[in-house]
Design an enzyme around this catalytic site. Structure first.
Site, PDB file in Angstrom:
ATOM      1  N   GLY A  13       0.706  -1.198  -0.296  1.00 32.76           N
ATOM      2  CA  GLY A  13      -0.373  -0.071   0.207  1.00 32.76           C
ATOM      3  C   GLY A  13       1.056   1.375  -0.403  1.00 32.76           C
ATOM      4  O   GLY A  13       1.468   1.298  -0.962  1.00 32.76           O
ATOM      5  N   GLY A  66      -1.086  -6.675   1.305  1.00 32.37           N
ATOM      6  CA  GLY A  66      -2.266  -6.773  -0.189  1.00 32.37           C
ATOM      7  C   GLY A  66      -2.578  -7.900  -0.082  1.00 32.37           C
ATOM      8  O   GLY A  66      -2.016  -8.405   0.606  1.00 32.37           O
ATOM      9  N   THR A  69       0.307 -10.162  -0.784  1.00 30.47           N
ATOM     10  CA  THR A  69       0.827 -10.783   1.205  1.00 30.47           C
ATOM     11  C   THR A  69      -0.042 -12.442   1.418  1.00 30.47           C
ATOM     12  O   THR A  69       0.534 -13.462   1.816  1.00 30.47           O
ATOM     13  CB  THR A  69       1.427 -10.162   1.937  1.00 30.47           C
ATOM     14  OG1 THR A  69       1.915  -8.853   1.011  1.00 30.47           O
ATOM     15  CG2 THR A  69       1.337 -10.087   3.208  1.00 30.47           C
ATOM     16  N   GLU A  72       0.193 -15.289  -0.529  1.00 25.45           N
ATOM     17  CA  GLU A  72       1.999 -16.059  -0.144  1.00 25.45           C
ATOM     18  C   GLU A  72       1.689 -16.962   1.120  1.00 25.45           C
ATOM     19  O   GLU A  72       1.683 -17.222   0.880  1.00 25.45           O
ATOM     20  CB  GLU A  72       3.348 -14.728   0.228  1.00 25.45           C
ATOM     21  CG  GLU A  72       3.466 -14.575  -1.181  1.00 25.45           C
ATOM     22  CD  GLU A  72       5.086 -14.298  -1.376  1.00 25.45           C
ATOM     23  OE1 GLU A  72       5.189 -14.397  -0.088  1.00 25.45           O
ATOM     24  OE2 GLU A  72       5.223 -13.466  -2.236  1.00 25.45           O
ATOM     25  N   GLU A 273      -0.538 -12.301  -8.669  1.00 23.72           N
ATOM     26  CA  GLU A 273       0.347 -12.751  -8.098  1.00 23.72           C
ATOM     27  C   GLU A 273       1.034 -14.137  -9.823  1.00 23.72           C
ATOM     28  O   GLU A 273      -0.299 -14.389  -9.957  1.00 23.72           O
ATOM     29  CB  GLU A 273       1.088 -13.388  -7.511  1.00 23.72           C
ATOM     30  CG  GLU A 273       1.461 -12.736  -6.469  1.00 23.72           C
ATOM     31  CD  GLU A 273       2.050 -11.301  -6.090  1.00 23.72           C
ATOM     32  OE1 GLU A 273       3.159 -11.686  -7.168  1.00 23.72           O
ATOM     33  OE2 GLU A 273       1.300 -10.220  -6.133  1.00 23.72           O
TER      34      GLU A 273
END
Length: 314
Positions: A13, A66, A69, A72, A273
């Protein structure tokens, strides 16, 4: 006292999370959570940190950042048979999952939700050996999210995606042929874009997959067929009005599994991603994660409860 592992992206962000970190840790401790931190340093680091947190027996893993993240962290948690609860502190550009869960945008307020300890079951999508929470998408339009520089996203927020999209508009409109096979239907067509959604909020659009529900055990498939540029411009207007699912250029259906065959290699975008190639089997893992959420989200959706009953799950 429960043990929590906070995994945060310091660049997410507008890079405000580190300024808020003392208040976040204080609030979590006040809510009875013994909390330690891990700041991500490179791509894939959050997945590794989440997997380590599982092995070390943490009760809660908190993803602060975000959607990338969170993506993951979920990929670090999902492969294990026994998983900690997932907490979320939204601090990214779009925060699609946080919006779908009706989490507060304020980071300290999000800690209140985590501290209350109310959990709801959340589906996870899987394709090949990758997991996703919000969306799996392919098509040249998805290049926008990948090619938008992180610094531009930090400064401009959601407008960065629109700026990048306008810059590349002339090169994005290249169709490709796919075959889609599911229990509901079989489709073969030339398309610009395929979206396999688990959440109604995608790329900052709250109603792109309006009927999607993170707890219904289903994936929502949305396909944009080959069309002329004026037709696509009209379709964009329909998206903004929430009327795109009625457009003849859009194919939409729900399923719990989908096989995709493409006539050319296509990169797959998972939650913003890159995640391998489009071709393969998509499926939903119903209620695979327990996510800490506001009280109104605590009960599973009616659709998901019915699906569990049909499968003999309790």
């Amino acid at each position: 006292m429960k043990r929590a592992r906070l995994i945060y992206n310091p660049t997410a962000g507008k890079e405000g999370i580190e300024r808020q970190l003392p208040r976040i840790l204080q609030r979590l401790e006040e809510k009875g959570l013994e909390t330690s931190c891990h700041a991500t340093r490179h791509p894939g680091d959050a997945s590794h940190a989440a997997a380590e947190a599982v092995k070390r027996g943490f009760d809660i893993v908190i993803a602060a950042g975000g959607d990338g993240t969170i993506h993951e962290v979920v990929n670090g948690l999902a492969p294990f048979s026994s998983r900690p609860q997932l907490g979320i502190i939204p601090s990214g550009t779009s925060n699609d999952l946080a919006r779908a869960l009706h989490l507060p945008r304020d980071m300290v307020a999000a800690c209140e939700v985590i501290g209350e300890g109310r959990a709801c079951p959340m589906d996870v999508g899987r394709v090949q050996n990758h997991y996703f929470i919000n969306v799996a998408a392919a098509g040249f339009l998805t290049e926008v999210t990948h090619q938008t520089p992180s610094r531009l996203k930090t400064v401009l927020g959601q407008f960065a995606y629109y700026a990048k999209g306008l810059e590349k508009l002339g090169t994005l409109l290249r169709p490709f042929r796919v075959r889609l096979e599911s229990p509901q239907k079989i489709v073969e067509d030339e398309i610009y874009l395929i979206i396999v959604a688990n959440s109604p909020s995608i790329g900052g659009f709250d109603q792109l997959a309006a009927q999607a529900d993170i707890g219904d055990g289903l994936l929502d498939v949305l396909v944009v067929r080959k069309a002329s540029l004026p037709e696509l411009v009209h379709l964009v207007g329909s998206v903004l009005k929430g009327e795109h699912l009625d457009d003849e250029r859009v194919l939409y259906f729900q399923t719990d599994r989908l096989e995709v065959i493409s006539d050319k290699p296509m990169k797959l975008n998972l939650d913003g991603e890159w995640g391998g190639d489009l071709a393969g089997r998509f499926e939903t893992l119903a209620g695979h994660l327990s996510v800490l959420c506001p009280a109104e989200n605590q009960a599973p959706s009616g659709k998901w409860k019915k699906l569990r009953h049909r499968r003999g799950e309790h």
